[in-house]
Design a protein around this motif. Structure first.
Motif, PDB file in Angstrom:
ATOM      1  N   THR A 119      42.513  39.758  33.181  1.00  0.00           N
ATOM      2  CA  THR A 119      42.972  39.175  34.450  1.00  0.00           C
ATOM      3  C   THR A 119      41.894  38.332  35.112  1.00  0.00           C
ATOM      4  O   THR A 119      42.204  37.468  35.949  1.00  0.00           O
ATOM      5  N   ARG A 120      40.628  38.581  34.770  1.00  0.00           N
ATOM      6  CA  ARG A 120      39.531  37.837  35.401  1.00  0.00           C
ATOM      7  C   ARG A 120      39.200  36.542  34.672  1.00  0.00           C
ATOM      8  O   ARG A 120      38.381  35.755  35.152  1.00  0.00           O
ATOM      9  N   LEU A 121      39.776  36.337  33.499  1.00  0.00           N
ATOM     10  CA  LEU A 121      39.470  35.120  32.748  1.00  0.00           C
ATOM     11  C   LEU A 121      39.981  33.895  33.505  1.00  0.00           C
ATOM     12  O   LEU A 121      41.065  33.916  34.093  1.00  0.00           O
ATOM     13  N   SER A 122      39.190  32.817  33.467  1.00  0.00           N
ATOM     14  CA  SER A 122      39.596  31.605  34.186  1.00  0.00           C
ATOM     15  C   SER A 122      40.887  31.033  33.610  1.00  0.00           C
ATOM     16  O   SER A 122      41.705  30.473  34.338  1.00  0.00           O
ATOM     17  N   ARG A 123      41.051  31.171  32.307  1.00  0.00           N
ATOM     18  CA  ARG A 123      42.305  30.744  31.666  1.00  0.00           C
ATOM     19  C   ARG A 123      42.970  31.992  31.086  1.00  0.00           C
ATOM     20  O   ARG A 123      42.926  32.253  29.893  1.00  0.00           O
ATOM     21  N   ALA A 124      43.545  32.749  31.991  1.00  0.00           N
ATOM     22  CA  ALA A 124      44.160  34.024  31.588  1.00  0.00           C
ATOM     23  C   ALA A 124      45.289  33.775  30.598  1.00  0.00           C
ATOM     24  O   ALA A 124      46.114  32.881  30.804  1.00  0.00           O
ATOM     25  N   PRO A 125      45.336  34.551  29.507  1.00  0.00           N
ATOM     26  CA  PRO A 125      46.390  34.334  28.491  1.00  0.00           C
ATOM     27  C   PRO A 125      47.767  34.786  28.955  1.00  0.00           C
ATOM     28  O   PRO A 125      48.762  34.451  28.336  1.00  0.00           O
ATOM     29  N   PHE A 126      47.817  35.595  30.050  1.00  0.00           N
ATOM     30  CA  PHE A 126      49.107  36.105  30.520  1.00  0.00           C
ATOM     31  C   PHE A 126      49.211  35.883  32.024  1.00  0.00           C
ATOM     32  O   PHE A 126      48.254  36.099  32.774  1.00  0.00           O
ATOM     33  N   ASP A 127      50.399  35.469  32.446  1.00  0.00           N
ATOM     34  CA  ASP A 127      50.667  35.320  33.873  1.00  0.00           C
ATOM     35  C   ASP A 127      51.090  36.648  34.499  1.00  0.00           C
ATOM     36  O   ASP A 127      50.882  36.875  35.687  1.00  0.00           O
ATOM     37  N   VAL A 128      51.736  37.483  33.678  1.00  0.00           N
ATOM     38  CA  VAL A 128      52.239  38.770  34.158  1.00  0.00           C
ATOM     39  C   VAL A 128      51.845  39.852  33.150  1.00  0.00           C
ATOM     40  O   VAL A 128      51.962  39.645  31.931  1.00  0.00           O
ATOM     41  N   ILE A 129      51.379  40.983  33.660  1.00  0.00           N
ATOM     42  CA  ILE A 129      51.093  42.151  32.809  1.00  0.00           C
ATOM     43  C   ILE A 129      51.879  43.324  33.381  1.00  0.00           C
ATOM     44  O   ILE A 129      51.623  43.765  34.509  1.00  0.00           O
ATOM     45  N   LEU A 130      52.866  43.808  32.615  1.00  0.00           N
ATOM     46  CA  LEU A 130      53.693  44.943  33.045  1.00  0.00           C
ATOM     47  C   LEU A 130      53.185  46.222  32.390  1.00  0.00           C
ATOM     48  O   LEU A 130      53.119  46.314  31.154  1.00  0.00           O
ATOM     49  N   TRP A 131      52.828  47.194  33.214  1.00  0.00           N
ATOM     50  CA  TRP A 131      52.320  48.486  32.721  1.00  0.00           C
ATOM     51  C   TRP A 131      53.436  49.521  32.810  1.00  0.00           C
ATOM     52  O   TRP A 131      54.008  49.743  33.877  1.00  0.00           O
ATOM     53  N   MET A 132      53.749  50.171  31.680  1.00  0.00           N
ATOM     54  CA  MET A 132      54.811  51.177  31.625  1.00  0.00           C
ATOM     55  C   MET A 132      54.251  52.430  30.970  1.00  0.00           C
ATOM     56  O   MET A 132      53.923  52.412  29.792  1.00  0.00           O
ATOM     57  N   SER A 133      54.153  53.498  31.737  1.00  0.00           N
ATOM     58  CA  SER A 133      53.507  54.714  31.242  1.00  0.00           C
ATOM     59  C   SER A 133      54.527  55.771  30.856  1.00  0.00           C
ATOM     60  O   SER A 133      55.439  56.089  31.623  1.00  0.00           O
TER      61      SER A 133
END
Length: 873
Positions: free
Chosen positions: A356-370
């Motif tokens: 998430t901190r990368l200047s060119r993040a590979p993902f716009d959304v990260i969904l966490w499902m536990s």
């Protein structure tokens, strides 16, 4: 009386027997059957309640294993039929529910069954409330009232019983014969070591289970199942593969066990109740439950839970995972696999935070499902509520987090929406993270669903203890490196204030015994802090029952029976042993044949064993870490494999104990230990050799040098002709694959054996092969030629014509040709021997020439002189 299968026929036999003793005994037996049918139906309905986050099925079962009256069973049945759990009943079991809840008129069999039983109850002074329409569940309510009135709080008269029995029989026959649940196949399933199932039919033809007899790819625990498109386990009915008896819970829950009663034989057994030991109801949320809404974190929107504090970086693994997540042209599904508590979730959260901190993040959304259902806390494992359990839960959570238009409407197609998100992304490139994937309902099916719909650049990241699917990119998470584990120990000891208690030697022992397992290290240090002394890791782990169950129980239960057996064997004697030794011992003749290699491979994939490759011979050595071994020894005490494993262990121990570093010496020293043990045992009892020979033969098929040791062993124990024949066979098998430099001595040994057996042809062949080896020296060639000539002379004297076969002549000629290459190095006597070889195959002229050249070296050589004289007569 209806008797459709063993499920009822055994109890019907008892009823028929008691009928002969009079009406009262007959009525009491029918009352037992009424209780039996009630418990079968209740257990069957409860089994058909699917998994959900509120654990409705668990709550029902929790009550049943503690129920001390039939009335409690009926209460649970009604709760399952009409309470909140009813919405989670499996789709294919809805007819079972309808049978019991639908109110029907007097011409329906269900109404007839209820009214017949109501008439019985009236006879005993009970006033049932049955209207114009009746639901079959009233049958069980009335039955419980009759049971309590007659067997619980009253004495039935003969006249009452005479009236009740025929009506009770008719009502029971209607239920057993017509209930949809009893028209499906019931069977006890036992998974054999081969991985296939033994199907023991309880009810019906059980054709729906036939595929289990042929496949090895289905993982089901042993137990009673009902077939409704797929097998559904009925956890509260107990029997075995031989169907000797059938037990149902009978309450009396104490110390994690409960009573199971056979209403057929009146026998009582204690059953393990640890699976129902935690209170029912909704559990607290996990530490990694995930946030309730998407929030911006760096350059992505996500619901990631907070990263754990005190994390020790694992640079190599973190770099590898980050590289895979950054690839947008391959590997749409990445899986982190490893045992419980090894740090999969911690690693994933650390890397995702960096993403998430990368200047060119590979993902716009990260969904966490536990799907986590156990938090591994410092105080020990604690059950928690999984956020997602089924496919629908995943789709629902995605809708709640992404909030598409109309998502709150009941008709909103949440599953289709999530499938679209997998393909096209959710508001941009999306990473879907499923933590503790193995706790999902049917994880292999969920994986196939995800794999079908996900499309790059969107990705799925899975953390799981084991993989029963293919098509992903797996990253195995093992124990920490020594440097990482040392940093963890340093951090935790400072936090706990125990640095002064830990010596370098103790720290090294903790690292070695924990195999770098971070959670095990934390538990060990926590115990040191509590007792304020450095306790041996073995003692701490051995007493940590809940820890061991949390780390290994789920993984162990998902192993094939063959893998369980091999795991228990390795746990029974904690040493590093050659894989081939485990294979050979497990496949000894008295054991059932099974795929030991496949079992070891599964244990490796599930991270239950350590493995090292020997630098000496590239053979694999395996062992079990301390925590896993302690767990395995507990399981062995109650395992049906116990006797066989203990016998296997005795033989495995004959290979000698070894530590991990001993693997570098290779497998031959361990084989020599076994041969030495076999020799010692056989010297006292020659029959003992039979136990060792199959094991050594199996090993020899992979390590051919063992054949030479086998030859030595059989000759040491017995020098009879059969033993020598066996030894010859072993030496020949070795020669089939031996390296050139290893063959000379063995060919000569084979020649000696053939000589002792008067096998002239075999001796000539072995000697010739020895002479043809590039490692044979001129001195050896002379001796070999002499032995060949002497043996041929004996054959001639005995007039054995076979000695002149073309094959023998060809071999002798080739030996002679080899000797000719060494003529400058041969002595005059060796020349005479070479000349005799030529003479024996009919080349008299060449023999004369060679003999004369020998005389040129030594005119007085008697062997050459005699041969020349003979040839020139």
């Amino acid at each position: 009386m209806v008797t459709p299968g063993v499920l009822f026929s055994k109890l019907d036999d008892r009823v028929a027997h008691d009928q002969e003793e009079g009406d009262i005994a007959y009525f009491n037996a029918l009352s037992f059957k009424l209780e039996y049918v009630t418990k079968l139906v209740t257990a069957g309905i409860v089994a058909c309640v699917g998994d959900d986050v509120d654990r409705h099925r668990y709550a029902l079962e929790h009550t049943l294993v503690r129920a001390d009256s039939i009335g409690s069973w009926v209460e649970v049945l009604n709760l399952a039929l009409t309470g909140p759990s009813a919405q989670f009943v499996l789709t294919n079991a809805t007819q079972f529910m309808r049978d019991l809840t639908e109110r029907v008129g007097s011409d329906d069999w269900r109404s007839v069954a209820v009214r017949e039983l109501a008439e019985v109850s009236v006879k005993f002074g009970i006033e049932p409330q049955v209207g114009a329409k009746a639901a079959l569940r009233q049958f069980f309510e009335i039955g419980a009232a009759i049971r309590n009135r007659t067997r619980g709080h009253g004495a039935s008269t003969g006249e009452q019983c005479s009236y009740a029995c025929p009506r009770l029989v008719r009502s029971l026959d209607l239920v057993v014969g017509q209930l949809a649940m009893f028209k499906h196949d019931w069977a006890f399933l036992h998974r054999n070591l081969s991985g296939k199932f033994r199907v023991s039919p309880l009810l019906g033809g059980c054709d729906c289970f036939d595929y289990l007899r042929r496949t090895r790819d289905v993982s089901l625990s042993d137990g009673v199942y009902i077939g409704i498109n797929e097998p559904v386990r009925i956890s509260l009915i107990f029997t075995d593969s031989d169907l000797r008896d059938i037990f149902v819970p009978n309450g009396n829950f104490k110390s994690n066990s409960f009573e199971a009663l056979s209403l057929i034989t009146n026998d009582v057994e204690q059953k393990d109740g640890s699976g129902w030991s935690t209170p029912p109801g909704r559990l607290p949320q996990s530490e990694t439950h995930g946030r309730v809404a998407l929030e911006q974190s760096g350059n992505a929107f996500t619901n990631l839970p907070p990263a754990p504090t005190g994390r020790i970086p694992r640079a190599a693994l973190e770099t590898r995972l980050l590289e895979e997540l950054l690839k947008d042209d391959r590997h749409p599904i990445v899986t982190l696999t490893g045992p419980g508590g090894i740090g999969k979730t911690t690693l994933a959260l650390a890397v995702l935070e960096e993403v998430t901190r990368l200047s060119r993040a590979p993902f716009d959304v990260i969904l966490w499902m536990s799907s986590r259902d156990i938090d591994l806390l410092e105080s020990g494992p604690k059950p928690v509520e999984p956020r997602v359990v089924r496919v629908d839960d995943i789709a629902n959570l995605a809708s709640e987090l992404l909030e598409p238009a109309g998502w709150k409407d009941k008709a909103f197609p949440r599953r289709q929406y999530f499938e679209q998100c997998l393909r096209e992304g959710a508001a941009g490139r999306t990473l879907y993270v499923l933590d503790n994937f193995e706790t999902l309902e049917s994880p292999a099916d969920v994986f196939n669903w995800l794999d079908t719909h996900v499309r790059l650049p969107n990705k799925v990241l899975i953390t799981t203890r084991f993989r029963d699917f293919v098509g992903d990119y797996p990253i195995d998470i093992g124990g920490m490196t020594d440097a990482e584990a040392s940093k963890l120990i340093d951090h935790e000891s400072k936090r706990l204030g125990i640095s002064q208690l830990l010596t370098p030697a103790y720290e090294e022992n903790v690292i070695n015994e924990s195999d770098g397992h971070p959670y095990v290290i934390k538990i060990l240090l926590g115990q040191v802090a509590r007792e304020q002394r450095a306790i041996k890791p073995e003692r701490i782990v051995a007493s940590a029952e809940h820890l061991l169950a949390a780390l290994f129980e789920r993984t162990y239960e998902n192993l094939r029976p063959s893998s369980q057996r091999v795991f228990l064997l390795l746990c029974s004697w904690r040493a590093f042993v050659p894989s081939i030794a485990v294979e050979a011992v497990s496949l000894r003749p008295r054991n059932e044949r099974f795929d030991v290699v496949g079992a070891l491979d599964e244990l490796r994939r599930f991270s239950l064993i350590e493995e090292m490759s020997s630098t000496a011979d590239n053979e694999q050595f395996v062992g079990v870490p301390l925590a896993a071994a302690s767990y395995g020894r507990r399981k062995l005490e109650v395992s049906p494999f116990k006797v066989a494993v203990e016998e296997d262990r005795k033989l495995l121990m004959e290979f000698g104990a070894g530590m991990k570093h001993d693997a570098r010496r290779g497998v031959l020293p361990r084989i020599d230990r076994l041969v030495k043990a076999a020799s010692a045992r056989s010297s006292e009892n020659p029959a003992a050799l039979e136990e060792f020979v199959p094991i050594l033969e199996y090993i020899a098929s992979r390590v051919p040098k063992t054949y030479v040791r086998l030859a030595d062993l059989v000759l040491e124990v017995d020098d009879s002709e059969p033993a020598k024949q066996h030894a010859k066979g072993y030496l020949r098998k070795f020669l089939e694959t031996a390296e050139v430099q290893e063959r000379l001595d063995v060919w000569l040994r084979l020649a000696d054996l053939c000589h002792s057996l008067d096998d002239a042809m075999g001796e000539v062949h072995a000697l010739s092969e020895a002479a043809l080896l590039p490692t044979a020296t001129p001195e050896m060639l002379g001796g070999i030629a002499n032995r060949i000539n002497n043996r041929i002379r004996e054959l001639k004297e005995r007039q054995i014509g076979a000695s002149w076969s073309p094959e023998v002549k060809d071999l002798i000629e080739r030996v002679a040709q080899v000797m000719e290459r060494y003529l400058p190095s041969l002595s005059a006597t060796d020349y005479s021997r070479l000349a005799w070889l030529y003479l024996n195959i009919g080349h008299a002229d060449r023999a004369r020439t060679i003999a004369r050249r020998g005389l040129g070296l030594d005119p007085e050589n008697e062997h050459c002189l005699k041969l020349v004289q003979r040839l020139e007569r």
